[in-house]
Design an enzyme around this catalytic site. Structure first.
Site, PDB file in Angstrom:
ATOM      1  N   ASP A  63      -8.632   0.035   7.672  1.00 54.06           N
ATOM      2  CA  ASP A  63      -7.980  -0.039   6.359  1.00 54.06           C
ATOM      3  C   ASP A  63      -8.783   0.800   5.373  1.00 54.06           C
ATOM      4  OD1 ASP A  63      -5.901  -2.352   4.959  1.00 54.06           O
ATOM      5  OD2 ASP A  63      -7.199  -1.163   3.642  1.00 54.06           O
ATOM      6  N   ILE A  64      -8.081   1.531   4.522  1.00 54.23           N
ATOM      7  CA  ILE A  64      -8.751   2.431   3.574  1.00 54.23           C
ATOM      8  C   ILE A  64      -9.496   1.643   2.488  1.00 54.23           C
ATOM      9  CG2 ILE A  64      -6.899   2.702   1.852  1.00 54.23           C
ATOM     10  CD1 ILE A  64      -7.412   5.758   2.063  1.00 54.23           C
ATOM     11  N   ASN A  97       1.949  -9.229   6.528  1.00 54.00           N
ATOM     12  CA  ASN A  97       2.726  -9.441   5.313  1.00 54.00           C
ATOM     13  C   ASN A  97       4.122  -8.857   5.499  1.00 54.00           C
ATOM     14  OD1 ASN A  97       0.497 -10.566   3.865  1.00 54.00           O
ATOM     15  ND2 ASN A  97      -0.313  -8.505   3.545  1.00 54.00           N
ATOM     16  N   GLU A 148       2.910  -4.083   1.033  1.00 56.51           N
ATOM     17  CA  GLU A 148       2.870  -2.830   0.262  1.00 56.51           C
ATOM     18  C   GLU A 148       3.442  -1.667   1.050  1.00 56.51           C
ATOM     19  OE1 GLU A 148      -1.138  -2.034  -1.007  1.00 56.51           O
ATOM     20  OE2 GLU A 148      -1.358  -4.081  -1.776  1.00 56.51           O
ATOM     21  N   VAL A 149       3.131  -1.608   2.320  1.00 65.79           N
ATOM     22  CA  VAL A 149       3.552  -0.463   3.139  1.00 65.79           C
ATOM     23  C   VAL A 149       4.651  -0.931   4.090  1.00 65.79           C
ATOM     24  CG1 VAL A 149       2.816   1.303   4.766  1.00 65.79           C
ATOM     25  CG2 VAL A 149       1.226   0.515   3.003  1.00 65.79           C
ATOM     26  N   HIS A 153       2.601  -3.717  10.217  1.00 64.54           N
ATOM     27  CA  HIS A 153       1.171  -3.610  10.547  1.00 64.54           C
ATOM     28  C   HIS A 153       0.572  -4.998  10.580  1.00 64.54           C
ATOM     29  CE1 HIS A 153       1.769  -3.187   6.195  1.00 64.54           C
ATOM     30  NE2 HIS A 153       0.623  -3.830   6.022  1.00 64.54           N
ATOM     31  N   HIS A 208      -2.937  -6.920  10.119  1.00 57.80           N
ATOM     32  CA  HIS A 208      -4.324  -6.806   9.656  1.00 57.80           C
ATOM     33  C   HIS A 208      -5.194  -7.667  10.574  1.00 57.80           C
ATOM     34  CE1 HIS A 208      -3.371  -5.484   5.357  1.00 57.80           C
ATOM     35  NE2 HIS A 208      -2.198  -5.991   5.709  1.00 57.80           N
TER      36      HIS A 208
HETATM   37  P1  5GP Z   1       0.123  -4.710   3.092  1.00 56.47           P
HETATM   38  O1  5GP Z   1      -0.038  -5.253   1.703  1.00 56.47           O
HETATM   39  O2  5GP Z   1       1.325  -3.801   3.172  1.00 56.47           O
HETATM   40  O3  5GP Z   1       0.111  -5.773   4.141  1.00 56.47           O
HETATM   41  O4  5GP Z   1      -1.170  -3.863   3.374  1.00 56.47           O
HETATM   42  C1  5GP Z   1      -1.231  -2.479   3.306  1.00 56.47           C
HETATM   43  C2  5GP Z   1      -2.646  -2.080   3.613  1.00 56.47           C
HETATM   44  O5  5GP Z   1      -2.670  -0.692   3.836  1.00 56.47           O
HETATM   45  C3  5GP Z   1      -3.655  -2.379   2.486  1.00 56.47           C
HETATM   46  O6  5GP Z   1      -4.687  -3.214   2.979  1.00 56.47           O
HETATM   47  C4  5GP Z   1      -4.171  -0.977   2.081  1.00 56.47           C
HETATM   48  O7  5GP Z   1      -5.547  -0.982   1.764  1.00 56.47           O
HETATM   49  C5  5GP Z   1      -3.863  -0.158   3.322  1.00 56.47           C
HETATM   50  N1  5GP Z   1      -3.600   1.252   3.053  1.00 56.47           N
HETATM   51  C6  5GP Z   1      -2.794   1.762   2.080  1.00 56.47           C
HETATM   52  N2  5GP Z   1      -2.762   3.095   2.148  1.00 56.47           N
HETATM   53  C7  5GP Z   1      -3.577   3.439   3.184  1.00 56.47           C
HETATM   54  C8  5GP Z   1      -3.957   4.695   3.749  1.00 56.47           C
HETATM   55  O8  5GP Z   1      -3.540   5.775   3.313  1.00 56.47           O
HETATM   56  N3  5GP Z   1      -4.813   4.663   4.811  1.00 56.47           N
HETATM   57  C9  5GP Z   1      -5.280   3.487   5.324  1.00 56.47           C
HETATM   58  N4  5GP Z   1      -6.110   3.570   6.367  1.00 56.47           N
HETATM   59  N5  5GP Z   1      -4.936   2.294   4.817  1.00 56.47           N
HETATM   60  C10 5GP Z   1      -4.097   2.273   3.755  1.00 56.47           C
END
Ligand code: 5GP
Length: 127
Positions: free
Chosen positions: A35-36, A97, A105-106, A110, A112
């Site tokens: 994760d970034i 999520n 968010e994405v 995915h 985690h």
């Molecule tokens: P979500 O809220 O969708 O479950 O989590 C999205 C995750 O993607 C977050 O923890 C965020 O830090 C990670 N993330 C967002 N953009 C990038 C990216 O460009 N590269 C990587 N490696 N992780 C990302």
């Protein structure tokens, strides 16, 4: 109804090699990368290569090969990052999520995997 996959999401771009990632594992159907913005010493995102929006989308429509590959990759990531209790690790939290209430968010499925420290209570209680 149903899911529409947005192929401009950030993980789709990672899968196409348009933006870099710190890969931890890659298989025929699955990619795992750091994760970034890590929320724990170990914070790996595991994604299917197929166009699935969230967990239930993947669970509904992925092929058996994709599901097996993804699930075995989860085990491999837990082992290789040292968090798997069965391999001497101290444990981890797996989170998927989905949608607005899940605060996703994405919009590419995915999982985690977070560990390397105590992760605290699962979720805060709300009135
Ligand atoms: P979500 O809220 O969708 O479950 O989590 C999205 C995750 O993607 C977050 O923890 C965020 O830090 C990670 N993330 C967002 N953009 C990038 C990216 O460009 N590269 C990587 N490696 N992780 C990302």
């Amino acid at each position: 109804m149903g899911y529409e996959y947005d192929d401009q999401n950030i993980f789709a771009k990672i899968l196409r090699g348009e933006i870099p990632n710190e890969t931890r594992l890659e298989t025929e159907h699955t990619l795992a990368f750091n994760d970034i913005d890590p929320k724990a010493p170990v914070h790996v995102l595991i994604i299917p290569k197929g166009p699935y929006v969230c967990y239930d989308h993947f669970a509904s429509l992925a092929t058996e090969a994709e599901i097996v590959d993804f699930t075995r990759s989860v085990a491999d990531v837990c082992r290789m990052t040292g968090v798997a209790p069965g391999s001497g690790g101290e444990g981890y939290r797996a989170i998927a999520n989905a949608g607005d209430h899940g605060v996703q968010e994405v919009p590419h499925y995915h999982l985690h995997i977070m560990g390397g420290r105590g992760m605290g209570p699962m979720i805060s209680r709300q009135g």
